[in-house]
Design a protein around this motif. Structure first.
Motif, PDB file in Angstrom:
ATOM      1  N   ILE B   7       0.497  -1.643   0.120  1.00 45.21           N
ATOM      2  CA  ILE B   7       0.062   0.082  -0.230  1.00 45.21           C
ATOM      3  C   ILE B   7       0.852   1.024   0.253  1.00 45.21           C
ATOM      4  O   ILE B   7       0.692   2.254  -1.014  1.00 45.21           O
ATOM      5  N   ALA B   8       1.991   0.869   0.573  1.00 48.14           N
ATOM      6  CA  ALA B   8       2.991   2.251   0.810  1.00 48.14           C
ATOM      7  C   ALA B   8       2.988   2.637  -0.814  1.00 48.14           C
ATOM      8  O   ALA B   8       3.251   3.722  -0.958  1.00 48.14           O
ATOM      9  N   ARG B  19       2.159  14.014   1.649  1.00 49.99           N
ATOM     10  CA  ARG B  19       3.915  14.389   1.955  1.00 49.99           C
ATOM     11  C   ARG B  19       2.715  12.707   3.612  1.00 49.99           C
ATOM     12  O   ARG B  19       3.526  13.481   4.963  1.00 49.99           O
ATOM     13  N   CYS B  20       2.142  12.601   3.062  1.00 47.92           N
ATOM     14  CA  CYS B  20       1.737  11.545   4.191  1.00 47.92           C
ATOM     15  C   CYS B  20       2.399  10.278   3.405  1.00 47.92           C
ATOM     16  O   CYS B  20       1.907   9.207   2.761  1.00 47.92           O
ATOM     17  N   ARG B  21       2.347   9.371   4.401  1.00 50.95           N
ATOM     18  CA  ARG B  21       2.864   7.984   4.544  1.00 50.95           C
ATOM     19  C   ARG B  21       2.335   7.328   5.515  1.00 50.95           C
ATOM     20  O   ARG B  21       1.981   7.221   6.832  1.00 50.95           O
ATOM     21  N   VAL B  22       2.609   5.687   5.376  1.00 52.15           N
ATOM     22  CA  VAL B  22       1.356   4.664   5.578  1.00 52.15           C
ATOM     23  C   VAL B  22       2.228   4.089   6.626  1.00 52.15           C
ATOM     24  O   VAL B  22       3.225   3.703   6.466  1.00 52.15           O
ATOM     25  N   MET B  28      -8.939  -4.441   9.679  1.00 51.67           N
ATOM     26  CA  MET B  28      -9.759  -2.577  10.037  1.00 51.67           C
ATOM     27  C   MET B  28      -9.313  -1.806  10.374  1.00 51.67           C
ATOM     28  O   MET B  28      -9.890  -1.367  10.968  1.00 51.67           O
ATOM     29  N   GLY B  29      -7.873  -2.399  10.413  1.00 50.36           N
ATOM     30  CA  GLY B  29      -7.377  -0.484  10.581  1.00 50.36           C
ATOM     31  C   GLY B  29      -6.636  -0.055  10.260  1.00 50.36           C
ATOM     32  O   GLY B  29      -5.720  -0.959   9.062  1.00 50.36           O
ATOM     33  N   ALA B  30      -5.641   0.594   9.902  1.00 52.37           N
ATOM     34  CA  ALA B  30      -3.978   1.390   9.658  1.00 52.37           C
ATOM     35  C   ALA B  30      -3.912   2.821  10.351  1.00 52.37           C
ATOM     36  O   ALA B  30      -4.522   3.571  10.806  1.00 52.37           O
ATOM     37  N   THR B  31      -2.667   3.000  10.036  1.00 56.55           N
ATOM     38  CA  THR B  31      -1.721   4.063  11.499  1.00 56.55           C
ATOM     39  C   THR B  31      -1.697   4.583  10.102  1.00 56.55           C
ATOM     40  O   THR B  31      -0.100   3.894   9.161  1.00 56.55           O
ATOM     41  N   VAL B  32      -1.347   6.197   9.524  1.00 59.26           N
ATOM     42  CA  VAL B  32      -0.853   7.068   8.866  1.00 59.26           C
ATOM     43  C   VAL B  32       0.170   8.167   9.516  1.00 59.26           C
ATOM     44  O   VAL B  32      -0.574   8.271   9.978  1.00 59.26           O
ATOM     45  N   ALA B  59      -5.807   8.118   5.552  1.00 59.08           N
ATOM     46  CA  ALA B  59      -5.176   7.070   6.812  1.00 59.08           C
ATOM     47  C   ALA B  59      -6.959   5.388   6.588  1.00 59.08           C
ATOM     48  O   ALA B  59      -6.848   4.535   6.601  1.00 59.08           O
ATOM     49  N   LEU B  60      -8.128   6.566   6.412  1.00 57.96           N
ATOM     50  CA  LEU B  60      -9.858   5.518   5.871  1.00 57.96           C
ATOM     51  C   LEU B  60      -9.234   5.137   4.619  1.00 57.96           C
ATOM     52  O   LEU B  60      -9.597   3.730   4.399  1.00 57.96           O
TER      53      LEU B  60
END
Lengths: 134, 134, 134, 134
Positions: B7-8, B19-22, B28-32, B59-60
């Motif tokens: 995904i990154a 400028r947003c990175r994974v 069922m979730g993620a942090t960016v 993030a979604l």
């Protein structure tokens, strides 16, 4: 009311990187326009959601400053956006704001977003701003 | 599940200007994480609202792609953001997403935003995405 | 378009307990009115929030059925309400809906709420409905 | 903190018609339960949207009063609800609230709603309350 020119000058100075400019300030409302180029598109050739949220946010800010004067620390407390249609890829985004309430400490308004030259809204937003003592 | 690295790599290619990175993709979730510099600040030295909305939106998107795979045309249909506290001016913004519903055509999730290194949320968002046939 | 009388008759039968009635159905819009009595008030002598949310929800439902016909299983998927002013305690609540988008499967509209006889909105709502195959 | 019993007694007196009762008050949160009978259903045999919005609204109110004491004129300023799944027709609706911010004048919280006995949320809400001087 603050004039369209005064708010445009303030925006250009306070947000030098913005591509959103003031088109018109009216009583309890404002219209802003955001230039759209490759940097504002996302996969599928459509305007990215954050660009449209920026237009909504700026339109509200400009409409409020039009009523209360240049109070830079007026800040967004909530924003709710519904995306309605795919914007045209090569048209600017126009945001038309109408304030629903202007209190001493809180303002609420709605913004309808269009692709320049089209009458079908591409998004609709409602936002709340906190106004500091001034 | 799609891996964090996949995904990154997709984000970097599809949104070269972001400028947003994974940071992490979980079930069922993620942090960016979004880097914060002068271009992300607004008058008062605080992170601008649209930057925080971008973090919520990304993030979604990442959390959903983590579940369904790389479906680029998955698009935001609504986003509701509440701004809770003034973010630190020189800290990155972290967005932690948890999906509330993952249907075939629609996903809904919430995102809590923090200044890196702090436990008090600076904003909270709830968003809805439409998932195309894939 | 479905007639005002047809929708009023359907509402009365499908929601026998409602105190919300249809005043007018127009293209891409509707007006409904909710009777206010002691059961609709909360401490402070003001109309309770859930009553106003009900008015918004019904106004959207009626406006959509006005366009697509009586499709009872059309259901709310999201509703965002901002409360703007204290409603009058002894005036009915009027909800004026305007649809922003009417797709095959999804409709989005906004509703402005008033105390009967006043021009200042007491609340504003934006809602999304899912339309089943029909 | 105000005790669960004190808030339950206040709710029963101030909102005598409510079918929503307090289950638990915890630091920065609360759980409430709404009885579901024929009067709470809509066509299709599902719990009506306004009932779920009521549960969200009450859960937030109870969580805030749990922190600040019985301040009846604490009022909702915004509520955003996403409906996620069809609730069971014959199960009560449980609302679990967690406050995200508790300021002197403003509180923000989220509520996850369930059909009693199920772990899948049927709806999710975020609301803002204004707290009067007290």
């Amino acid at each position: 009311m603050t004039s369209t020119d005064d708010i445009a000058a303030f925006l250009a100075e306070a947000f030098p990187q913005t591509r959103c400019r003031v088109r018109e300030v009216v009583p309890m409302g404002a219209t802003v326009v955001h230039a759209i180029g490759p940097g504002e598109l996302r996969p599928g050739g459509t305007v990215s959601g954050p660009v449209m949220m920026t237009v909504a946010d700026v339109a509200l800010y400009v409409a409020i400053l039009g009523e209360i004067g240049i109070v830079p620390l007026t800040v967004t407390t909530s924003l709710n956006v519904n995306f309605l249609r795919k914007p045209r890829a090569h048209a600017d985004i126009v945001g038309v704001c109408r304030l629903l309430k202007l209190g001493k400490r809180l303002a609420v308004g709605e913004v309808t977003l269009y692709s320049e030259g089209s009458d079908d809204p591409v998004a609709h937003a409602v936002g709340t701003y906190a106004i500091p003592p001034h």
